[in-house]
Design a protein around this motif. Structure first.
Motif, PDB file in Angstrom:
ATOM      1  N   THR A 174       0.853  -1.178   0.000  1.00  0.00           N
ATOM      2  CA  THR A 174       0.000   0.000   0.000  1.00  0.00           C
ATOM      3  C   THR A 174       0.890   1.229   0.000  1.00  0.00           C
ATOM      4  O   THR A 174       1.779   1.344   0.845  1.00  0.00           O
ATOM      5  N   PRO A 175       0.686   2.171  -0.944  1.00  0.00           N
ATOM      6  CA  PRO A 175       1.532   3.353  -0.947  1.00  0.00           C
ATOM      7  C   PRO A 175       1.290   4.182   0.307  1.00  0.00           C
ATOM      8  O   PRO A 175       0.189   4.167   0.861  1.00  0.00           O
ATOM      9  N   PRO A 176       2.298   4.907   0.751  1.00  0.00           N
ATOM     10  CA  PRO A 176       2.114   5.714   1.961  1.00  0.00           C
ATOM     11  C   PRO A 176       1.069   6.796   1.726  1.00  0.00           C
ATOM     12  O   PRO A 176       0.959   7.339   0.631  1.00  0.00           O
ATOM     13  N   GLU A 177       0.307   7.070   2.775  1.00  0.00           N
ATOM     14  CA  GLU A 177      -0.720   8.094   2.658  1.00  0.00           C
ATOM     15  C   GLU A 177      -0.064   9.458   2.651  1.00  0.00           C
ATOM     16  O   GLU A 177       0.912   9.703   3.338  1.00  0.00           O
ATOM     17  N   ARG A 178      -0.636  10.348   1.848  1.00  0.00           N
ATOM     18  CA  ARG A 178      -0.123  11.705   1.773  1.00  0.00           C
ATOM     19  C   ARG A 178      -1.163  12.658   2.325  1.00  0.00           C
ATOM     20  O   ARG A 178      -2.351  12.393   2.288  1.00  0.00           O
ATOM     21  N   ASP A 179      -0.697  13.773   2.799  1.00  0.00           N
ATOM     22  CA  ASP A 179      -1.587  14.781   3.353  1.00  0.00           C
ATOM     23  C   ASP A 179      -2.181  15.593   2.204  1.00  0.00           C
ATOM     24  O   ASP A 179      -1.512  16.450   1.629  1.00  0.00           O
ATOM     25  N   VAL A 180      -3.421  15.290   1.838  1.00  0.00           N
ATOM     26  CA  VAL A 180      -4.065  16.002   0.744  1.00  0.00           C
ATOM     27  C   VAL A 180      -4.673  17.310   1.209  1.00  0.00           C
ATOM     28  O   VAL A 180      -5.071  18.131   0.406  1.00  0.00           O
ATOM     29  N   SER A 181      -4.726  17.563   2.508  1.00  0.00           N
ATOM     30  CA  SER A 181      -5.284  18.815   3.007  1.00  0.00           C
ATOM     31  C   SER A 181      -4.335  19.975   2.741  1.00  0.00           C
ATOM     32  O   SER A 181      -4.742  21.116   2.710  1.00  0.00           O
ATOM     33  N   ALA A 182      -3.062  19.697   2.534  1.00  0.00           N
ATOM     34  CA  ALA A 182      -2.090  20.759   2.312  1.00  0.00           C
ATOM     35  C   ALA A 182      -2.000  21.156   0.849  1.00  0.00           C
ATOM     36  O   ALA A 182      -1.106  21.861   0.442  1.00  0.00           O
ATOM     37  N   GLY A 183      -2.929  20.683   0.041  1.00  0.00           N
ATOM     38  CA  GLY A 183      -2.961  21.067  -1.359  1.00  0.00           C
ATOM     39  C   GLY A 183      -2.274  20.091  -2.296  1.00  0.00           C
ATOM     40  O   GLY A 183      -2.275  20.279  -3.490  1.00  0.00           O
ATOM     41  N   SER A 184      -1.654  19.046  -1.762  1.00  0.00           N
ATOM     42  CA  SER A 184      -1.034  18.070  -2.649  1.00  0.00           C
ATOM     43  C   SER A 184      -2.094  17.072  -3.088  1.00  0.00           C
ATOM     44  O   SER A 184      -3.120  16.908  -2.462  1.00  0.00           O
ATOM     45  N   SER A 185      -1.823  16.441  -4.199  1.00  0.00           N
ATOM     46  CA  SER A 185      -2.780  15.465  -4.695  1.00  0.00           C
ATOM     47  C   SER A 185      -2.067  14.134  -4.893  1.00  0.00           C
ATOM     48  O   SER A 185      -0.860  14.084  -5.038  1.00  0.00           O
ATOM     49  N   LEU A 186      -2.817  13.080  -4.922  1.00  0.00           N
ATOM     50  CA  LEU A 186      -2.258  11.753  -5.126  1.00  0.00           C
ATOM     51  C   LEU A 186      -2.140  11.492  -6.621  1.00  0.00           C
ATOM     52  O   LEU A 186      -3.142  11.505  -7.338  1.00  0.00           O
ATOM     53  N   PRO A 187      -0.935  11.259  -7.116  1.00  0.00           N
ATOM     54  CA  PRO A 187      -0.805  10.976  -8.541  1.00  0.00           C
ATOM     55  C   PRO A 187      -1.339   9.587  -8.845  1.00  0.00           C
ATOM     56  O   PRO A 187      -1.108   8.651  -8.094  1.00  0.00           O
ATOM     57  N   THR A 188      -2.056   9.469  -9.933  1.00  0.00           N
ATOM     58  CA  THR A 188      -2.569   8.164 -10.332  1.00  0.00           C
ATOM     59  C   THR A 188      -1.737   7.557 -11.443  1.00  0.00           C
ATOM     60  O   THR A 188      -1.722   6.364 -11.616  1.00  0.00           O
ATOM     61  N   GLU A 189      -1.054   8.366 -12.215  1.00  0.00           N
ATOM     62  CA  GLU A 189      -0.216   7.901 -13.310  1.00  0.00           C
ATOM     63  C   GLU A 189       1.127   8.609 -13.236  1.00  0.00           C
ATOM     64  O   GLU A 189       1.195   9.767 -12.839  1.00  0.00           O
ATOM     65  N   PRO A 190       2.202   7.964 -13.651  1.00  0.00           N
ATOM     66  CA  PRO A 190       3.465   8.685 -13.747  1.00  0.00           C
ATOM     67  C   PRO A 190       3.336   9.800 -14.787  1.00  0.00           C
ATOM     68  O   PRO A 190       2.587   9.678 -15.752  1.00  0.00           O
ATOM     69  N   VAL A 191       4.059  10.878 -14.566  1.00  0.00           N
ATOM     70  CA  VAL A 191       4.021  11.979 -15.508  1.00  0.00           C
ATOM     71  C   VAL A 191       4.745  11.550 -16.773  1.00  0.00           C
ATOM     72  O   VAL A 191       5.896  11.105 -16.732  1.00  0.00           O
ATOM     73  N   ILE A 192       4.065  11.648 -17.913  1.00  0.00           N
ATOM     74  CA  ILE A 192       4.660  11.267 -19.183  1.00  0.00           C
ATOM     75  C   ILE A 192       5.237  12.524 -19.819  1.00  0.00           C
ATOM     76  O   ILE A 192       4.531  13.500 -20.033  1.00  0.00           O
ATOM     77  N   THR A 193       6.520  12.487 -20.065  1.00  0.00           N
ATOM     78  CA  THR A 193       7.206  13.642 -20.628  1.00  0.00           C
ATOM     79  C   THR A 193       7.482  13.412 -22.099  1.00  0.00           C
ATOM     80  O   THR A 193       7.209  12.340 -22.642  1.00  0.00           O
ATOM     81  N   SER A 194       8.053  14.397 -22.719  1.00  0.00           N
ATOM     82  CA  SER A 194       8.476  14.220 -24.107  1.00  0.00           C
ATOM     83  C   SER A 194       9.996  14.078 -24.169  1.00  0.00           C
ATOM     84  O   SER A 194      10.597  14.282 -25.202  1.00  0.00           O
ATOM     85  N   VAL A 195      10.607  13.718 -23.042  1.00  0.00           N
ATOM     86  CA  VAL A 195      12.051  13.494 -22.992  1.00  0.00           C
ATOM     87  C   VAL A 195      12.351  12.218 -23.769  1.00  0.00           C
ATOM     88  O   VAL A 195      11.785  11.154 -23.474  1.00  0.00           O
ATOM     89  N   PRO A 196      13.223  12.303 -24.760  1.00  0.00           N
ATOM     90  CA  PRO A 196      13.533  11.087 -25.515  1.00  0.00           C
ATOM     91  C   PRO A 196      14.318  10.092 -24.675  1.00  0.00           C
ATOM     92  O   PRO A 196      15.065  10.474 -23.776  1.00  0.00           O
ATOM     93  N   CYS A 197      14.125   8.845 -24.980  1.00  0.00           N
ATOM     94  CA  CYS A 197      14.901   7.804 -24.318  1.00  0.00           C
ATOM     95  C   CYS A 197      16.314   7.801 -24.909  1.00  0.00           C
ATOM     96  O   CYS A 197      16.543   8.390 -25.966  1.00  0.00           O
ATOM     97  N   PRO A 198      17.265   7.148 -24.255  1.00  0.00           N
ATOM     98  CA  PRO A 198      18.666   7.201 -24.698  1.00  0.00           C
ATOM     99  C   PRO A 198      18.847   6.719 -26.138  1.00  0.00           C
ATOM    100  O   PRO A 198      18.131   5.818 -26.600  1.00  0.00           O
ATOM    101  N   PRO A 199      19.794   7.309 -26.847  1.00  0.00           N
ATOM    102  CA  PRO A 199      20.060   6.885 -28.229  1.00  0.00           C
ATOM    103  C   PRO A 199      20.414   5.402 -28.324  1.00  0.00           C
ATOM    104  O   PRO A 199      20.066   4.736 -29.300  1.00  0.00           O
ATOM    105  N   GLU A 200      21.105   4.883 -27.304  1.00  0.00           N
ATOM    106  CA  GLU A 200      21.456   3.458 -27.320  1.00  0.00           C
ATOM    107  C   GLU A 200      20.202   2.587 -27.290  1.00  0.00           C
ATOM    108  O   GLU A 200      20.155   1.517 -27.903  1.00  0.00           O
ATOM    109  N   MET A 201      19.177   3.036 -26.579  1.00  0.00           N
ATOM    110  CA  MET A 201      17.914   2.292 -26.527  1.00  0.00           C
ATOM    111  C   MET A 201      17.228   2.325 -27.885  1.00  0.00           C
ATOM    112  O   MET A 201      16.708   1.313 -28.348  1.00  0.00           O
ATOM    113  N   HIS A 202      17.250   3.491 -28.537  1.00  0.00           N
ATOM    114  CA  HIS A 202      16.679   3.590 -29.887  1.00  0.00           C
ATOM    115  C   HIS A 202      17.424   2.678 -30.866  1.00  0.00           C
ATOM    116  O   HIS A 202      16.803   2.006 -31.694  1.00  0.00           O
TER     117      HIS A 202
END
Length: 172
Positions: free
Chosen positions: A42-70
């Protein structure tokens, strides 16, 4: 009739085989419980009263993966552009793991011991396709049956024969 004909045959002692079987089955049961239980923390509980929210998905960026992986993906017949979904590092082993996605939202796993310094596919690096998002992380299975689980907090490897290893990781 002799006296020995009336006696029952001597019994074999069962104590030691029962103890050995019990210990062996206990070890198997504990190992399976640890492996299965580690994926359902179970993930640790976070204090949502302080304005933070619980992420449901990892943030998907447009950062390319390493050239070696490509390069590895192209060599294996995947002519795709891969962008980073998750990148973590296990400081204790020097392993960096990337989870990347292509334009069709298919997920790929790239693990590399030693970061960028040493990148030899099949020796220090491992590229896997067919990655599945589940719970709070990603699962990938190698051709030899080894299962890899990676999240923002943990990297776990379960070998086909049941041996499990795990490390704490930090996002990069």
């Amino acid at each position: 009739m002799s006296l020995s004909d009336d006696l029952l045959p001597p019994r074999r002692p069962l104590f030691f085989p029962v103890v050995i079987a019990t210990v062996f089955l206990s070890i198997i049961g504990m190992s399976a419980g640890l492996v299965l239980g580690s994926h359902h923390k179970t993930p640790p509980e976070r204090d949502v009263s302080a304005g933070s929210s619980l992420p449901t998905e990892p943030v998907i960026t447009s950062v390319p993966c390493p050239p070696e992986m490509h390069a590895t993906a192209r060599r294996l017949g995947y002519n795709v552009t891969l962008v980073q979904v998750l990148r973590v590092r296990a400081a204790s082993t020097g392993t960096t793991v990337w989870i990347c996605r292509d334009e069709a939202d298919r997920l790929y796993y790239q693990g590399n011991r030693g970061g960028y310094e040493t990148w030899i596919e099949g020796k220090t690096a491992l590229f896997l396709t067919g990655v599945v998002r589940k719970d709070d992380g990603f699962f990938a299975v190698a051709a030899n049956g080894t299962t890899f689980f990676v999240s923002e907090r943990r990297l776990e490897i379960v070998r086909k024969k049941g041996a499990a290893e795990g490390w704490d990781v930090t996002p990069e």
